[in-house]
Motif scaffolding. Structure first.
Motif, mmCIF file in Angstrom:
data_model
loop_
_atom_site.group_PDB
_atom_site.id
_atom_site.type_symbol
_atom_site.label_atom_id
_atom_site.label_comp_id
_atom_site.label_asym_id
_atom_site.label_seq_id
_atom_site.Cartn_x
_atom_site.Cartn_y
_atom_site.Cartn_z
ATOM 1 N N GLY A 141 -2.585 11.275 -10.180
ATOM 2 C CA GLY A 141 -2.802 9.758 -10.657
ATOM 3 C C GLY A 141 -1.489 8.892 -10.178
ATOM 4 O O GLY A 141 -1.471 7.855 -9.909
ATOM 5 N N GLU A 142 -0.195 9.690 -10.102
ATOM 6 C CA GLU A 142 0.896 8.986 -9.712
ATOM 7 C C GLU A 142 0.805 8.614 -8.189
ATOM 8 O O GLU A 142 1.326 7.580 -7.669
ATOM 9 C CB GLU A 142 2.185 9.816 -9.805
ATOM 10 C CG GLU A 142 2.550 9.645 -11.252
ATOM 11 C CD GLU A 142 3.763 10.585 -11.775
ATOM 12 O OE1 GLU A 142 4.100 11.645 -10.769
ATOM 13 O OE2 GLU A 142 4.304 10.664 -12.862
ATOM 14 N N GLY A 161 0.584 4.986 -6.309
ATOM 15 C CA GLY A 161 1.625 4.817 -4.993
ATOM 16 C C GLY A 161 0.816 4.095 -3.904
ATOM 17 O O GLY A 161 1.343 3.129 -3.196
ATOM 18 N N ILE A 162 -0.387 4.541 -3.613
ATOM 19 C CA ILE A 162 -1.260 4.119 -2.609
ATOM 20 C C ILE A 162 -1.229 2.382 -2.961
ATOM 21 O O ILE A 162 -1.308 1.420 -1.982
ATOM 22 C CB ILE A 162 -2.554 4.792 -2.521
ATOM 23 C CG1 ILE A 162 -2.477 6.050 -1.950
ATOM 24 C CG2 ILE A 162 -3.736 3.750 -1.730
ATOM 25 C CD1 ILE A 162 -3.767 6.840 -2.063
ATOM 26 N N LEU A 163 -1.882 1.950 -4.129
ATOM 27 C CA LEU A 163 -2.126 0.644 -4.545
ATOM 28 C C LEU A 163 -0.827 -0.044 -4.544
ATOM 29 O O LEU A 163 -0.831 -1.241 -4.130
ATOM 30 C CB LEU A 163 -2.780 0.553 -5.814
ATOM 31 C CG LEU A 163 -4.157 1.156 -5.885
ATOM 32 C CD1 LEU A 163 -4.543 0.868 -7.112
ATOM 33 C CD2 LEU A 163 -4.967 0.685 -5.076
ATOM 34 N N ALA A 164 0.442 0.660 -5.112
ATOM 35 C CA ALA A 164 1.694 -0.149 -5.261
ATOM 36 C C ALA A 164 2.138 -0.320 -3.889
ATOM 37 O O ALA A 164 2.448 -1.608 -3.469
ATOM 38 C CB ALA A 164 2.708 0.743 -5.913
ATOM 39 N N ALA A 165 1.889 0.538 -2.703
ATOM 40 C CA ALA A 165 2.345 0.124 -1.492
ATOM 41 C C ALA A 165 1.525 -0.962 -0.926
ATOM 42 O O ALA A 165 2.074 -1.509 0.134
ATOM 43 C CB ALA A 165 2.028 1.228 -0.396
ATOM 44 N N ALA A 193 -4.371 2.959 -12.274
ATOM 45 C CA ALA A 193 -4.926 4.208 -11.155
ATOM 46 C C ALA A 193 -3.946 5.343 -11.617
ATOM 47 O O ALA A 193 -4.147 6.465 -11.494
ATOM 48 C CB ALA A 193 -4.097 3.686 -9.871
ATOM 49 N N ALA A 194 -2.675 5.080 -12.263
ATOM 50 C CA ALA A 194 -1.705 5.965 -12.495
ATOM 51 C C ALA A 194 -2.141 6.808 -13.905
ATOM 52 O O ALA A 194 -2.295 8.334 -13.860
ATOM 53 C CB ALA A 194 -0.292 5.598 -13.161
ATOM 54 N N ALA A 233 -8.978 9.211 0.156
ATOM 55 C CA ALA A 233 -9.486 10.262 0.813
ATOM 56 C C ALA A 233 -8.564 11.415 1.256
ATOM 57 O O ALA A 233 -8.551 12.577 1.308
ATOM 58 C CB ALA A 233 -10.551 9.913 1.679
ATOM 59 N N ALA A 234 -7.631 10.764 2.266
ATOM 60 C CA ALA A 234 -6.775 11.765 2.690
ATOM 61 C C ALA A 234 -5.785 12.316 1.943
ATOM 62 O O ALA A 234 -5.557 13.517 1.777
ATOM 63 C CB ALA A 234 -5.751 10.496 3.783
ATOM 64 N N LEU A 235 -5.227 11.644 0.790
ATOM 65 C CA LEU A 235 -4.589 12.367 -0.095
ATOM 66 C C LEU A 235 -5.431 13.607 -0.996
ATOM 67 O O LEU A 235 -4.742 14.481 -1.306
ATOM 68 C CB LEU A 235 -4.317 11.221 -1.234
ATOM 69 C CG LEU A 235 -3.492 11.823 -2.548
ATOM 70 C CD1 LEU A 235 -2.434 12.196 -2.377
ATOM 71 C CD2 LEU A 235 -3.463 10.494 -3.563
#
Length: 208
Positions: free
Chosen positions: A82-83, A87-91, A102-103, A166-168
């Motif tokens: 979740g974290e 992070g993807i969205l925060a970036a 998301a978290a 997806a990559a994550l």
């Protein structure tokens, strides 16, 4: 562990074409996904989860390709994933509320199962058929969980369609996320929703 389901029959064992069951009819007639915000402890233990997944795989599967796989998130791994999704969205500069949501996305239930559609390129079986089989696995997992006393909900959300997510999550180039099935114990009832009228969805072919 108390087994909730019969063992898998041996290959080529003769199985009846129908299994009349009043309990099964009631389960299907009253089936309702749980509210994702009302799932709590306890959830299935790992051996119980394995039993549910074994039953979930008993779906239509043209040519026996098993074009799907499971990724199970339990315990602290749910927080970590979740974290990383957050992070993807925060970036990307997403609003704080979206990042926070998301978290929390993987900790709404004690167990989250990601069902991945993994089509097999055999040159004969349409990918669409294989993707439908993955969808059937998602639904069968929900039914198996409900029949075992757990509540569940099948979600996709943004991460099922996002290339960075997806990559994550280790999704291959030819794969797609069919959904995330959240499983736990219902902390309250979920109201029935409006259902379509059968007459609006059914026609009967008339020979011409």
């Amino acid at each position: 562990m108390t087994k909730r389901f019969p063992p898998t029959p041996p290959r080529d064992a003769p199985l009846p074409g129908a299994r009349p069951s009043a309990d099964a009819r009631a389960l299907l007639a009253l089936r309702k996904s749980a509210n994702k915000l009302l799932l709590g402890l306890p959830g299935p233990a790992p051996d119980e989860m394995d039993e549910l997944l074994t039953v979930a795989m008993r779906v239509p599967d043209h040519r026996k390709l098993a074009p799907w796989r499971f990724v199970v998130f339990e315990g602290e791994t749910r927080v970590q994933v979740g974290e990383k999704l957050a992070g993807i969205l925060a970036a990307r500069g997403a609003p704080a509320a979206q990042v926070e949501e998301a978290a929390k996305s993987m900790v709404r239930a004690p167990v989250v199962v990601m069902i991945v559609s993994s089509p097999v390129e055999d040159g004969r079986t349409p990918v669409w058929e294989q993707e439908l089989s993955a969808g059937a696995v998602c639904y069968n997992l929900l039914l198996a969980a409900n029949a075992s006393g757990w509540a569940g909900v099948w979600l996709t959300e943004w991460m099922a369609f996002d290339k960075d997510a997806a990559a994550l999550l280790g999704i291959g180039a030819a794969e797609r996320i069919a959904g995330f099935v959240h499983i736990g114990t219902a902390r309250g009832p979920t109201p029935e929703r409006v259902r379509p009228e059968l007459r609006d969805r059914v026609t009967r072919w008339v020979a011409g």
